[in-house]
Design a protein around this motif. Sequence first.
Motif, PDB file in Angstrom:
ATOM      1  N   ILE A  96       1.022  -5.910 -11.412  1.00  0.00           N
ATOM      2  CA  ILE A  96       0.815  -4.912 -10.367  1.00  0.00           C
ATOM      3  C   ILE A  96       0.805  -3.522 -10.987  1.00  0.00           C
ATOM      4  CG2 ILE A  96       1.743  -3.909  -8.244  1.00  0.00           C
ATOM      5  CD1 ILE A  96       3.092  -6.678  -7.755  1.00  0.00           C
ATOM      6  N   GLU A  97      -0.288  -2.793 -10.777  1.00  0.00           N
ATOM      7  CA  GLU A  97      -0.385  -1.415 -11.259  1.00  0.00           C
ATOM      8  C   GLU A  97       0.367  -0.500 -10.300  1.00  0.00           C
ATOM      9  OE1 GLU A  97      -3.696   2.125 -12.052  1.00  0.00           O
ATOM     10  OE2 GLU A  97      -4.376   0.084 -11.582  1.00  0.00           O
ATOM     11  N   THR A  98       1.267   0.318 -10.854  1.00  0.00           N
ATOM     12  CA  THR A  98       2.013   1.291 -10.063  1.00  0.00           C
ATOM     13  C   THR A  98       1.895   2.657 -10.719  1.00  0.00           C
ATOM     14  OG1 THR A  98       4.139   1.203 -11.237  1.00  0.00           O
ATOM     15  CG2 THR A  98       3.693  -0.566  -9.660  1.00  0.00           C
ATOM     16  N   GLY A  99       2.450   3.660 -10.085  1.00  0.00           N
ATOM     17  CA  GLY A  99       2.480   4.985 -10.686  1.00  0.00           C
ATOM     18  C   GLY A  99       3.380   5.048 -11.902  1.00  0.00           C
ATOM     19  N   ASP A 100       4.185   4.019 -12.106  1.00  0.00           N
ATOM     20  CA  ASP A 100       5.068   3.925 -13.267  1.00  0.00           C
ATOM     21  C   ASP A 100       4.582   2.856 -14.245  1.00  0.00           C
ATOM     22  OD1 ASP A 100       7.477   4.636 -14.702  1.00  0.00           O
ATOM     23  OD2 ASP A 100       8.341   2.728 -14.035  1.00  0.00           O
ATOM     24  N   GLY A 101       3.291   2.576 -14.232  1.00  0.00           N
ATOM     25  CA  GLY A 101       2.721   1.593 -15.146  1.00  0.00           C
ATOM     26  C   GLY A 101       2.590   0.217 -14.503  1.00  0.00           C
ATOM     27  N   VAL A 102       2.185  -0.754 -15.308  1.00  0.00           N
ATOM     28  CA  VAL A 102       1.973  -2.116 -14.817  1.00  0.00           C
ATOM     29  C   VAL A 102       3.286  -2.886 -14.848  1.00  0.00           C
ATOM     30  CG1 VAL A 102       0.789  -4.314 -15.232  1.00  0.00           C
ATOM     31  CG2 VAL A 102      -0.433  -2.142 -15.552  1.00  0.00           C
ATOM     32  N   LYS A 103       3.638  -3.495 -13.719  1.00  0.00           N
ATOM     33  CA  LYS A 103       4.859  -4.291 -13.600  1.00  0.00           C
ATOM     34  C   LYS A 103       4.479  -5.764 -13.432  1.00  0.00           C
ATOM     35  CE  LYS A 103       7.143  -0.416 -13.459  1.00  0.00           C
ATOM     36  NZ  LYS A 103       7.817   0.083 -14.672  1.00  0.00           N
ATOM     37  N   ILE A 104       5.275  -6.643 -14.031  1.00  0.00           N
ATOM     38  CA  ILE A 104       5.046  -8.080 -13.924  1.00  0.00           C
ATOM     39  C   ILE A 104       6.052  -8.673 -12.952  1.00  0.00           C
ATOM     40  CG2 ILE A 104       4.976 -10.278 -15.163  1.00  0.00           C
ATOM     41  CD1 ILE A 104       4.308  -8.683 -17.704  1.00  0.00           C
ATOM     42  N   SER A 105       5.530  -9.394 -11.959  1.00  0.00           N
ATOM     43  CA  SER A 105       6.371 -10.044 -10.954  1.00  0.00           C
ATOM     44  C   SER A 105       6.288 -11.556 -11.128  1.00  0.00           C
ATOM     45  CB  SER A 105       5.916  -9.665  -9.541  1.00  0.00           C
ATOM     46  OG  SER A 105       6.048  -8.283  -9.327  1.00  0.00           O
TER      47      SER A 105
END
Length: 274
Positions: A96-105
């Motif tokens: 998931i792309e966020t304003g704080d970079g890509v996060k893995i869920s």
Amino acid sequence: MNFIKMQGLGNDFIFIIDKEENYLKDEIEIAKKVCNRRFGIGADGLVIIRNSDIADAKMIIINSDGSKANMCGNAIRCFAKYLYEEGIVKKKNITIETGDGVKISELFINKDDKVDLVRVNMGKPSFKGVDIKLNNKDKLIDEVVEINNKRYKLTSLLMGVPHTILINNNNEYSMEDGKIIEKYDLFKENTNVNLVKIYNKESIEVRTWERGAGATLACGTGCCASLVALNKLGLCESKAKITTLGGNLIVEIVNDDVFMTGEATFICSGVVLN
């Protein structure tokens, strides 16, 4: 305008799909309208689902007051569950792309193909003043600050968004203190404030005053930031159960990355009429 409402630990969000970025013409005003609990649907924030060039999907978060947030721990768990159960991304590990970079869920899926829990790699925290956006200060760790003739011992860090931790073992502080600290001029872009009660080294309680939303039932990034701060101060282990007004999270530090595990729930769906 179709919407789905979800919650994570009582932190509630309105979800709207706008994949091509051409559906919502004034997302700030829309967020303030739909999040209003008297004249709208009511929520802590608006979450917009968009296409991403670097991940499975892009998450845009707008707080109830119209301000944007780079990251939200409770929202991203809801976001991952939404993507999977609505058939948008049918994978157990979703980027998931966020304003704080890509996060893995990482999704924990039951026999009915429903998501029970979501574990998110929230990334690495930072205690650097330049990252937290402190005014003329390299760091703020276990330091006494006086605001309006009242003394607070504060620790601040960036956990996607700026968070400030205040130990509240004797219930000497309230959400009113959080409201005051949020806008203290030491913080260039304001700060989230977490009142933390330590039960033991593996169990803590967190109450959060959120920048842009006020007092909420829970804050995922706030829970992560609280564990990181207490661990740095030697007051907590690297893994702990976090109790909030809306429920519990498990937060752990693994090789400097912070992982958060918890539930997410659908509430309702509908159409915004005007």
